[in-house]
Design an enzyme around this catalytic site. Structure first.
Site, mmCIF file in Angstrom:
data_model
loop_
_atom_site.group_PDB
_atom_site.id
_atom_site.type_symbol
_atom_site.label_atom_id
_atom_site.label_comp_id
_atom_site.label_asym_id
_atom_site.label_seq_id
_atom_site.Cartn_x
_atom_site.Cartn_y
_atom_site.Cartn_z
ATOM 1 N N GLU A 41 40.483 28.746 46.478
ATOM 2 C CA GLU A 41 40.943 29.750 46.389
ATOM 3 C C GLU A 41 39.541 30.695 46.401
ATOM 4 O OE1 GLU A 41 44.242 32.799 44.470
ATOM 5 O OE2 GLU A 41 42.222 32.083 43.020
ATOM 6 N N ASP A 79 40.726 27.785 41.210
ATOM 7 C CA ASP A 79 40.964 28.681 41.147
ATOM 8 C C ASP A 79 39.550 29.795 41.029
ATOM 9 O OD1 ASP A 79 42.877 30.578 39.657
ATOM 10 O OD2 ASP A 79 41.432 30.980 38.311
ATOM 11 N N HIS A 128 52.307 31.392 42.928
ATOM 12 C CA HIS A 128 53.040 32.003 41.873
ATOM 13 C C HIS A 128 51.380 33.533 41.612
ATOM 14 C CE1 HIS A 128 48.857 30.661 40.902
ATOM 15 N NE2 HIS A 128 48.397 31.266 40.045
ATOM 16 N N ASP A 129 51.104 34.137 42.458
ATOM 17 C CA ASP A 129 50.826 35.765 42.594
ATOM 18 C C ASP A 129 51.024 36.130 43.346
ATOM 19 O OD1 ASP A 129 48.692 34.360 40.440
ATOM 20 O OD2 ASP A 129 47.163 33.758 41.898
ATOM 21 N N ASP A 172 44.886 22.035 38.363
ATOM 22 C CA ASP A 172 43.811 23.380 38.690
ATOM 23 C C ASP A 172 43.298 23.637 37.856
ATOM 24 O OD1 ASP A 172 43.809 26.174 38.899
ATOM 25 O OD2 ASP A 172 46.228 25.669 39.535
HETATM 26 C C1 NOJ Z 1 44.124 33.503 40.385
HETATM 27 C C2 NOJ Z 1 45.547 33.169 39.627
HETATM 28 O O1 NOJ Z 1 46.133 32.461 40.766
HETATM 29 C C3 NOJ Z 1 45.313 33.732 38.870
HETATM 30 O O2 NOJ Z 1 47.223 33.135 38.744
HETATM 31 C C4 NOJ Z 1 45.232 34.279 37.960
HETATM 32 O O3 NOJ Z 1 45.177 35.597 37.636
HETATM 33 C C5 NOJ Z 1 43.098 34.068 38.510
HETATM 34 N N1 NOJ Z 1 43.257 33.263 39.088
HETATM 35 C C6 NOJ Z 1 42.985 34.931 37.632
HETATM 36 O O4 NOJ Z 1 42.398 32.843 36.790
#
Ligand code: NOJ
Length: 591
Positions: A276, A217, A349-350, A109
């Site tokens: 992302e 990210d 994970h989100d 990541d």
């Molecule tokens: C995206 C990530 O997937 C998330 O988990 C994170 O809180 C935010 N970016 C900030 O880095």
């Protein structure tokens, strides 16, 4: 590199990842080797064979760098050190070697939209307005006519993704710094060439260490409109929407092309890069992933995971409209068919767990988990499996606020209850469905205490149903979610039509049937899944073979093509009816 399966593409091939399946490890919740309740690298090392058995090609490891863990590692204080909670650099070297020995690869990541406020860069930047690194972050004086700290003095009206203002006052200097996420995640200023050079240097350091790529990210947020205009405030909203001013900003393509040149070009092998990108459109994604432009290999888009957000947003989700879901996924399939490449995901994970979100995690738990897997994995693109998804892990019945750990969820609760005065139970009900913590409880390895995740006390409670849903109960058991995922992954590895076949949507307007074809040369797969808990009559337009029941057009001509079943989640039955959450894939050469 160990070529562990036929057709395995070498890393010289610029798109070696085209037939790959990626598995995301969220290390904190994956496997704990030392009993401190937090998953770690040696825990992952002990599970590499599990991932190999599942057929995984690439592991994406969520951040394991030194961090104060305000946002579970997405707030990095040293990009070149491993957080002691996760282990050491030597442990990581062992993980890389263990993966490579088995023909798997590791993607790290990369969190470079922001750092931790405890990163030495920010500490120096904050030390004084005259600091040589002041301009490495976004510092601004209070709004004209306001004194520092007064309500409304923030330099823009932007809200943070994690509630509250996107600006934090630094009492010492009387200036504010920008943080799109938590106040402990200040945004880096990519306008400054020294910032970019330092990031590229760090990325090269990681490639030299032997990793195979990066998942980047929120990478579409790195270029902001430097004039930082105010955003629109929606009716009843507390903050303005800065998104149009910081997403896919004016220099985003320039920055990504520069990164490609500075980091990846001229190396003797090809790496995997995944960006992302919240809010990314198909048109933008075509540019980001066009190989000719040398930006990224694929992006994570968010359209399909926003479809169940209610009018009030993600915290008040509504049932998903299946037609809208199909329409969205199909438009990405078509939009990226002649250039670029799709990533395919339900979970990370989100996101809440897909079997609870779009499936039926009660009566049709197995059927809906596998039906959703089928319609995702057989699209064109690179499938991502999030830890525990391959076991059918479900959302968590959080009893109360004390069981949540996620900063986004906790900040939302505080703002909704304390500032907006919403009833606690209503807020908690939304959180049970939408919180990121649904995805973050530990993986269930067995029916031992804490699901075999730790011998200590886990940092977040284990889901109470671990004795029913766990890896030990599923590995090697025909009819398990795990074995179904293993077969879907193997199918991609053995079947060119799954990798490269053209996508054709069927019955787009049908409210429950998700059906499409994949065609390559004289081979076609027909993929059909009933995304509902009621039986469904298969229309004649979906050629699954056998006698097709055609309620709307009983006399329509139809040639049965009783093709071979490629994969199914029910025992064979009458192909003219799909049972609740039945998924069936048929190969045919007659079309
Ligand atoms: C995206 C990530 O997937 C998330 O988990 C994170 O809180 C935010 N970016 C900030 O880095």
């Amino acid at each position: 590199m160990n070529d562990f399966r036929a057709g395995w593409r070498s890393t010289d091939d610029p798109s070696w990842w085209r037939d790959a399946v990626v598995y995301q490890v969220y290390p904190r919740s994956f496997a704990d080797s030392d009993g401190d309740g937090i998953g770690d690298l040696r825990g992952l090392l002990g599970r590499v064979d599990y991932l190999h058995e599942l057929g995984i090609d690439v592991v994406w490891l969520s951040p394991i760098y030194a961090s104060p863990h305000d946002d579970n590692g997405y707030d990095i204080s040293d990009y070149r050190a491993i957080d002691p909670a996760f282990g050491t650099l030597e442990d990581l070297d062992e993980v890389i070697a263990a993966l490579h020995e088995r023909g798997m690869r590791l993607v790290m990541d990369l969190v470079v939209n922001h750092t931790s406020d405890e990163h030495p860069w920010f500490v120096e930047s904050a030390s004084s307005p005259q600091s040589a690194k002041r301009d490495w972050y976004w510092w601004r004086p209070p709004r004209d006519g306001f004194a520092a700290g007064e309500p409304g003095a923030e330099p823009t009206n932007w809200g943070s993704f994690f509630s509250g203002s996107a600006w934090q006052l630094d009492e010492a200097s009387g200036e504010y710094y920008l943080h799109l996420f938590s106040r402990k995640q200040p945004d880096l200023n990519w306008e400054n060439p020294s910032v970019r050079a330092a990031i590229y240097d760090m990325m090269r350091w990681w490639l030299d260490r032997g990793i195979d790529g990066f998942r980047m990210d929120v990478i579409n947020l790195i270029s902001k409109d430097p004039s930082l205009p105010d955003g629109e405030v929606s009716p009843g909203g507390l903050w303005g929407d800065g998104f149009p001013h910081y997403a896919a900003g004016p220099r985003i393509h320039e920055f990504l092309q520069e990164m490609h040149r500075e980091v990846f070009e001229g190396r003797d092998r090809q790496y995997l890069t995944i960006g992302e990108m919240p809010g990314v459109t198909i048109e933008q994604a075509r540019l980001f992933t066009d190989p000719e432009r040398r930006e990224l290999d694929m992006v994570f888009q968010f359209e399909h995971v926003g479809l169940d957000h209610g009018p009030e947003g993600k915290w008040s989700p509504a049932p998903v409209d299946i037609v809208a879901l199909k329409r969205s996924l199909a438009s990405w399939q078509v939009g990226l068919s002649d250039t670029g490449w799709n990533s395919l995901y339900w979970n990370n994970h989100d996101q809440p767990r897909v079997v609870s979100r779009f499936g039926d995690d009660g009566r049709y738990w197995f059927e809906s988990a596998t039906a959703l897997a089928t319609v995702l994995h057989l699209q064109r693109g690179t499938p991502f499996v999030y830890q525990g998804e391959e076991l059918g892990m479900t959302n968590v019945p959080f009893a109360g606020i004390e069981q949540f750990r996620d900063i986004e969820s906790l900040n939302y609760f505080a703002e909704a209850v304390d500032v907006l005065g919403m009833p606690r139970e209503e807020v908690l009900a939304g959180m049970r469905r939408a919180s990121r913590d649904n995805a973050r409880t530990p993986v269930h390895w067995s029916d031992e205490p804490h699901g075999g995740f730790t011998t200590g006390s886990p940092w977040i409670d284990v889901h109470p149903d671990f004795a029913r849903i766990n890896a030990a109960a599923q590995r090697g058991r025909p009819g398990s979610v795990f074995e179904f995922y293993r077969r879907l992954i193997a199918l991609r590895h053995s079947s060119a039509v799954v990798v490269d076949g053209e996508f054709g949507m069927l019955e787009l307007e049908h409210p429950a049937l998700f059906a499409f074809t994949r065609t390559l040369g004289d081979e076609r797969l027909v993929v059909a899944a009933n995304l509902s808990s009621e039986p469904l009559a298969v229309p004649v337009t979906v050629p699954l073979g056998a006698t097709v029941h055609a309620p709307h057009a009983p006399d329509a001509p139809h040639t049965p093509t009783d093709g071979e079943t490629v994969i199914a989640n029910y025992p064979r039955g009458d192909r003219s009816v799909l049972r609740p959450w039945e998924a069936l894939v048929v190969r045919t050469t007659e079309f």
